[in-house]
Design a protein around this motif. Structure first.
Motif, PDB file in Angstrom:
ATOM      1  N   LEU A 133      20.035   5.862  -3.820  1.00  0.00           N
ATOM      2  CA  LEU A 133      19.296   5.558  -2.597  1.00  0.00           C
ATOM      3  C   LEU A 133      18.116   4.639  -2.887  1.00  0.00           C
ATOM      4  O   LEU A 133      17.285   4.949  -3.754  1.00  0.00           O
ATOM      5  N   PRO A 134      17.995   3.529  -2.187  1.00  0.00           N
ATOM      6  CA  PRO A 134      16.820   2.668  -2.362  1.00  0.00           C
ATOM      7  C   PRO A 134      15.603   3.269  -1.671  1.00  0.00           C
ATOM      8  O   PRO A 134      15.717   4.048  -0.727  1.00  0.00           O
ATOM      9  N   ARG A 135      14.427   2.914  -2.176  1.00  0.00           N
ATOM     10  CA  ARG A 135      13.179   3.339  -1.555  1.00  0.00           C
ATOM     11  C   ARG A 135      12.220   2.155  -1.471  1.00  0.00           C
ATOM     12  O   ARG A 135      12.389   1.151  -2.154  1.00  0.00           O
ATOM     13  N   VAL A 136      11.201   2.329  -0.654  1.00  0.00           N
ATOM     14  CA  VAL A 136      10.185   1.295  -0.459  1.00  0.00           C
ATOM     15  C   VAL A 136       8.866   1.794  -1.027  1.00  0.00           C
ATOM     16  O   VAL A 136       8.370   2.858  -0.637  1.00  0.00           O
ATOM     17  N   HIS A 137       8.303   1.040  -1.971  1.00  0.00           N
ATOM     18  CA  HIS A 137       7.002   1.396  -2.538  1.00  0.00           C
ATOM     19  C   HIS A 137       5.923   1.282  -1.472  1.00  0.00           C
ATOM     20  O   HIS A 137       5.851   0.290  -0.739  1.00  0.00           O
ATOM     21  N   VAL A 138       5.069   2.310  -1.396  1.00  0.00           N
ATOM     22  CA  VAL A 138       3.912   2.275  -0.500  1.00  0.00           C
ATOM     23  C   VAL A 138       2.661   2.450  -1.356  1.00  0.00           C
ATOM     24  O   VAL A 138       2.554   3.415  -2.125  1.00  0.00           O
ATOM     25  N   GLY A 139       1.733   1.489  -1.226  1.00  0.00           N
ATOM     26  CA  GLY A 139       0.540   1.509  -2.056  1.00  0.00           C
ATOM     27  C   GLY A 139      -0.742   1.399  -1.258  1.00  0.00           C
ATOM     28  O   GLY A 139      -0.743   1.404  -0.016  1.00  0.00           O
ATOM     29  N   GLN A 140      -1.833   1.256  -1.976  1.00  0.00           N
ATOM     30  CA  GLN A 140      -3.157   1.226  -1.373  1.00  0.00           C
ATOM     31  C   GLN A 140      -3.337   0.038  -0.426  1.00  0.00           C
ATOM     32  O   GLN A 140      -4.083   0.124   0.553  1.00  0.00           O
ATOM     33  N   ASN A 141      -2.664  -1.064  -0.688  1.00  0.00           N
ATOM     34  CA  ASN A 141      -2.839  -2.263   0.139  1.00  0.00           C
ATOM     35  C   ASN A 141      -1.985  -2.269   1.394  1.00  0.00           C
ATOM     36  O   ASN A 141      -2.036  -3.231   2.163  1.00  0.00           O
ATOM     37  N   ASP A 142      -1.203  -1.234   1.586  1.00  0.00           N
ATOM     38  CA  ASP A 142      -0.289  -1.226   2.731  1.00  0.00           C
ATOM     39  C   ASP A 142      -0.995  -0.718   3.980  1.00  0.00           C
ATOM     40  O   ASP A 142      -1.145   0.481   4.221  1.00  0.00           O
ATOM     41  N   THR A 143      -1.423  -1.685   4.776  1.00  0.00           N
ATOM     42  CA  THR A 143      -2.015  -1.408   6.078  1.00  0.00           C
ATOM     43  C   THR A 143      -0.887  -1.303   7.114  1.00  0.00           C
ATOM     44  O   THR A 143       0.296  -1.411   6.788  1.00  0.00           O
ATOM     45  N   ALA A 144      -1.264  -1.110   8.372  1.00  0.00           N
ATOM     46  CA  ALA A 144      -0.271  -0.982   9.431  1.00  0.00           C
ATOM     47  C   ALA A 144       0.651  -2.195   9.496  1.00  0.00           C
ATOM     48  O   ALA A 144       1.867  -2.065   9.645  1.00  0.00           O
ATOM     49  N   ALA A 145       0.065  -3.400   9.370  1.00  0.00           N
ATOM     50  CA  ALA A 145       0.882  -4.613   9.459  1.00  0.00           C
ATOM     51  C   ALA A 145       1.889  -4.691   8.318  1.00  0.00           C
ATOM     52  O   ALA A 145       3.061  -5.037   8.521  1.00  0.00           O
ATOM     53  N   ARG A 146       1.450  -4.379   7.096  1.00  0.00           N
ATOM     54  CA  ARG A 146       2.352  -4.438   5.941  1.00  0.00           C
ATOM     55  C   ARG A 146       3.438  -3.366   6.040  1.00  0.00           C
ATOM     56  O   ARG A 146       4.598  -3.615   5.692  1.00  0.00           O
ATOM     57  N   LEU A 147       3.075  -2.176   6.493  1.00  0.00           N
ATOM     58  CA  LEU A 147       4.077  -1.123   6.642  1.00  0.00           C
ATOM     59  C   LEU A 147       5.128  -1.511   7.669  1.00  0.00           C
ATOM     60  O   LEU A 147       6.323  -1.253   7.482  1.00  0.00           O
ATOM     61  N   PHE A 148       4.699  -2.139   8.744  1.00  0.00           N
ATOM     62  CA  PHE A 148       5.652  -2.567   9.765  1.00  0.00           C
ATOM     63  C   PHE A 148       6.635  -3.580   9.189  1.00  0.00           C
ATOM     64  O   PHE A 148       7.846  -3.480   9.408  1.00  0.00           O
ATOM     65  N   LEU A 149       6.132  -4.543   8.408  1.00  0.00           N
ATOM     66  CA  LEU A 149       7.010  -5.535   7.800  1.00  0.00           C
ATOM     67  C   LEU A 149       7.968  -4.886   6.801  1.00  0.00           C
ATOM     68  O   LEU A 149       9.158  -5.220   6.754  1.00  0.00           O
TER      69      LEU A 149
END
Length: 246
Positions: free
Chosen positions: A215-231
């Motif tokens: 299963l692939p996953r998406v890295h979520v880090g400190q720089n992920d704001t709402a706009a980045r998470l949406f993308l």
């Protein structure tokens, strides 16, 4: 500049489940591998998911759901001690659950596999049991955090079979999820994980490999704001084909 909150387009039943990958929750001032988010950032990210109509759940719950619309898998790798103190209260405040992938061969140890950055303590047996008692799914991250694609047969068996046996003894319950250390995976590692009895396994980018054990996953880090998470949410759906067998 404020970013309008736009609800993510929810995946269809046949689309790839969206699984987010976290690690440590705490001070990220010295974080060369970008594995840490602050508690405030995690809280803001989970709030954005909730505003978009998404509820964070364990991978087991996500895969078992007959209708995955409105669900997102949340995973935390390595079993850092800050999960219980920092991440778990925030998850509970939002009504979310998650999967915590731990290393039974390094109980109460630290992230010795990372040559750079600070030593981060890992959960011991009591901390893992506490997380499980609060509804967190516990999965194996291998025994000692070894790249399975580089492991010999004996090490591969220990990292998959022995790690599961140790966790099941510790928790007195079945352990069905696995996470490939470093996210690296090949067909041999997939076969070893499947043969060890795991129902699913998480990678990062499994390439041409497909199925519930890659299963692939998406890295979520400190720089992920709402706009980045949406993308990231949108691109994940657009880039990946549906996982066979889901």
């Amino acid at each position: 500049m404020s970013v309008p909150v736009e609800a993510p387009r929810r995946p269809t039943l046949n689309s790839l489940p969206w699984v987010a990958m976290y690690h440590s929750v705490g001070d990220c001032s010295d974080d060369p591998y970008r594995i840490t988010v602050t508690p405030d950032r995690l809280d803001a990210q989970l709030a954005w998911f909730a505003r978009g109509g998404l509820r964070g759940v364990s991978v087991a719950e996500l895969l078992a759901a007959p209708d995955r619309r409105g669900l997102i898998g949340l995973t935390f790798d390595d079993g850092y001690a800050d999960f219980v103190d920092s991440a778990l209260p925030i998850l509970r405040a939002h009504g979310f659950s998650a999967t915590l992938f731990v290393l039974p061969g390094r109980l109460a140890g630290d992230n010795a596999w990372d040559p750079l950055g600070p030593r981060k303590p890992l959960l011991g047996a009591d901390g893992i049991r506490e997380a499980a008692a609060q509804g967190v799914e516990i999965g194996s991250h291998g025994l000692t955090h070894v790249d399975l694609t580089q492991a010999d047969d004996r090490t591969l068996a220990a990292e998959t079979q022995d790690s599961r046996a140790r966790l099941e003894e510790l928790l007195d319950t079945a352990v069905t999820g696995f996470c490939y250390p470093y996210g690296t995976v090949d067909a041999r590692a997939v076969a070893a994980v499947r043969d060890a009895g795991y129902a699913y396994a998480c990678a990062i980018d499994p390439g041409a490999l497909n199925g519930v054990h890659a299963l692939p996953r998406v890295h979520v880090g400190q720089n992920d704001t709402a706009a980045r998470l949406f993308l990231k949410y949108r691109l994940h759906r657009l880039r990946r084909r549906p996982v066979e067998g889901l």
